[in-house]
Scaffold this motif. Sequence first.
Motif, short mmCIF file in Angstrom:
data_model
loop_
_atom_site.label_atom_id
_atom_site.label_comp_id
_atom_site.label_asym_id
_atom_site.label_seq_id
_atom_site.Cartn_x
_atom_site.Cartn_y
_atom_site.Cartn_z
N GLY A 1 81.93 134.19 -57.06
CA GLY A 1 83.08 133.04 -57.59
C GLY A 1 83.87 132.97 -56.59
N VAL A 2 84.98 132.12 -56.98
CA VAL A 2 86.15 131.97 -56.17
C VAL A 2 87.49 131.82 -56.83
CG1 VAL A 2 87.21 129.90 -54.78
CG2 VAL A 2 84.69 130.23 -54.73
N THR A 3 88.53 132.58 -56.28
CA THR A 3 90.02 132.44 -57.04
C THR A 3 90.59 131.57 -55.87
OG1 THR A 3 90.59 134.31 -55.58
CG2 THR A 3 89.78 134.66 -58.10
N THR A 4 91.57 130.56 -56.73
CA THR A 4 92.42 129.86 -55.89
C THR A 4 93.90 130.03 -56.48
OG1 THR A 4 92.35 127.78 -57.35
CG2 THR A 4 90.86 128.04 -55.69
N ASN A 5 94.91 129.67 -56.02
CA ASN A 5 96.39 129.69 -56.46
C ASN A 5 96.95 128.50 -55.81
OD1 ASN A 5 97.56 130.56 -53.95
ND2 ASN A 5 96.74 132.72 -54.19
N PRO A 6 98.10 128.20 -56.39
CA PRO A 6 99.09 126.98 -55.70
C PRO A 6 99.22 127.24 -54.11
CG PRO A 6 99.79 127.68 -58.01
CD PRO A 6 98.70 128.70 -57.58
N THR A 7 99.65 128.27 -53.83
CA THR A 7 99.59 128.50 -52.43
C THR A 7 98.66 128.17 -51.75
OG1 THR A 7 101.32 130.39 -52.72
CG2 THR A 7 100.47 130.11 -50.72
N LEU A 8 97.45 128.47 -51.97
CA LEU A 8 96.00 128.21 -51.31
C LEU A 8 95.96 126.85 -51.38
CD1 LEU A 8 93.86 131.18 -52.33
CD2 LEU A 8 94.79 131.01 -50.19
N ILE A 9 95.99 126.15 -52.23
CA ILE A 9 95.94 125.00 -52.49
C ILE A 9 96.96 124.02 -51.63
CG2 ILE A 9 96.04 122.89 -53.94
CD1 ILE A 9 93.54 124.26 -54.59
N ALA A 10 97.98 124.08 -51.63
CA ALA A 10 98.94 123.67 -50.87
C ALA A 10 98.49 123.71 -49.46
CB ALA A 10 100.31 124.50 -51.07
N ARG A 11 98.08 124.94 -49.01
CA ARG A 11 97.63 125.11 -47.68
C ARG A 11 96.44 124.07 -47.19
NH1 ARG A 11 97.29 131.76 -47.53
NH2 ARG A 11 99.67 132.15 -47.47
N SER A 12 95.69 123.78 -48.25
CA SER A 12 94.50 122.91 -47.89
C SER A 12 95.01 121.52 -47.59
CB SER A 12 93.58 122.71 -49.10
OG SER A 12 94.16 122.27 -50.26
N GLY A 13 96.29 121.28 -48.24
CA GLY A 13 96.73 120.02 -48.07
C GLY A 13 95.95 118.70 -48.80
N ARG A 14 95.29 119.24 -49.88
CA ARG A 14 94.45 118.16 -50.26
C ARG A 14 94.72 118.15 -52.06
NH1 ARG A 14 88.41 119.65 -49.63
NH2 ARG A 14 88.33 117.53 -50.55
N ASN A 15 94.09 117.13 -52.68
CA ASN A 15 94.31 117.14 -53.97
C ASN A 15 93.75 118.36 -54.82
OD1 ASN A 15 92.95 115.91 -56.71
ND2 ASN A 15 94.84 115.07 -56.46
N PHE A 16 94.58 118.57 -55.84
CA PHE A 16 93.98 120.00 -56.57
C PHE A 16 92.77 119.59 -57.29
CE2 PHE A 16 95.11 122.65 -60.28
CZ PHE A 16 94.59 123.81 -60.07
N LYS A 17 92.54 118.42 -58.00
CA LYS A 17 91.36 118.20 -58.84
C LYS A 17 90.37 118.26 -57.85
CE LYS A 17 89.44 115.42 -62.31
NZ LYS A 17 89.67 114.31 -63.24
N PHE B 1 84.18 137.95 -55.19
CA PHE B 1 85.00 136.28 -55.21
C PHE B 1 85.63 136.00 -53.91
CE2 PHE B 1 85.68 136.23 -60.01
CZ PHE B 1 84.29 136.32 -60.23
N ILE B 2 85.88 134.60 -53.35
CA ILE B 2 86.29 134.30 -52.28
C ILE B 2 87.69 133.91 -52.68
CG2 ILE B 2 86.27 132.91 -50.19
CD1 ILE B 2 83.92 135.11 -50.48
N ASP B 3 88.64 134.49 -52.03
CA ASP B 3 90.16 134.09 -52.32
C ASP B 3 90.39 132.96 -51.23
OD1 ASP B 3 92.35 134.28 -53.78
OD2 ASP B 3 93.25 135.60 -52.30
N SER B 4 90.11 131.75 -51.52
CA SER B 4 90.43 130.52 -50.72
C SER B 4 90.30 129.22 -51.45
CB SER B 4 89.26 130.93 -49.71
OG SER B 4 89.36 129.60 -48.68
N ALA B 5 90.95 128.40 -50.79
CA ALA B 5 90.94 126.83 -51.22
C ALA B 5 90.13 125.97 -50.07
CB ALA B 5 92.04 126.29 -51.56
N ASP B 6 89.65 126.97 -49.00
CA ASP B 6 89.08 126.10 -47.67
C ASP B 6 87.48 125.99 -48.18
OD1 ASP B 6 87.85 125.81 -45.40
OD2 ASP B 6 89.46 126.56 -44.38
#
Length: 215
Positions: free
Chosen positions: A24-40, A4-9
């Motif tokens: 597959g992919v795993t994300t977490n709140p920290t990775l989403i925050a780094r992306s600076g984008r809307n979660f959904k 799995f790729i651990d990223s929200a990029d």
Amino acid sequence: MKIFIDSADVDEIREAVSLGLADGVTTNPTLIARSGRNFKEVIGEISALVDGPVSAEVTGLTADEMVEEGLEYAKWSENVIIKVPLTREGLKACKRLSSQGIGVNVTLCFSANQALLAAKAGATYISPFIGRLDDVGQDGMDLIAEIVEIYSNYPELKTQVLVASVRHPRHVTDAAMLGADVATIPFGVLDKMFNHPLTDSGLEKFLKDWESVQG
């Protein structure tokens, strides 16, 4: 072993998909925050790129809050797996969500006993954080070995071992040797897995030899 790729990029994930290396992919709140984008929006884009599970983590602290968030996230894509923390409330939420057929990734696991409880609660995946154990002077791979052995003793436990907090390529090798089901890997670590100086020097020699016979 699945990767799995651990990223929200989204660009990183797209590259991994093009290489055939994103199960597959795993994300977490920290990775989403780094992306600076809307979660959904991010989860939707990732789900459209990969065929496998995409972990979306809840932020509520009570089981009711986690279940409410999880039920909402599960509507976004059939790929979405709900990620909950390994707390009492998290395991309550895991039980309730899994009983409704929703996949759950139980995260922040640091002991074999915790992993056993998560499996009993119906977790699809258990995420032991090996890098963070290494940081405090423990060997994170000892935990992976314990969990793999415990789960193998009880075939009725279907939870998959998802090795998380991977810091370097050796973690991936060790996880595979121990029989982990999945390793979730930052793209930077995946990139390093390609590299070996003998591959580079060998290719350079082949090309020079080829040029010599073409001249």
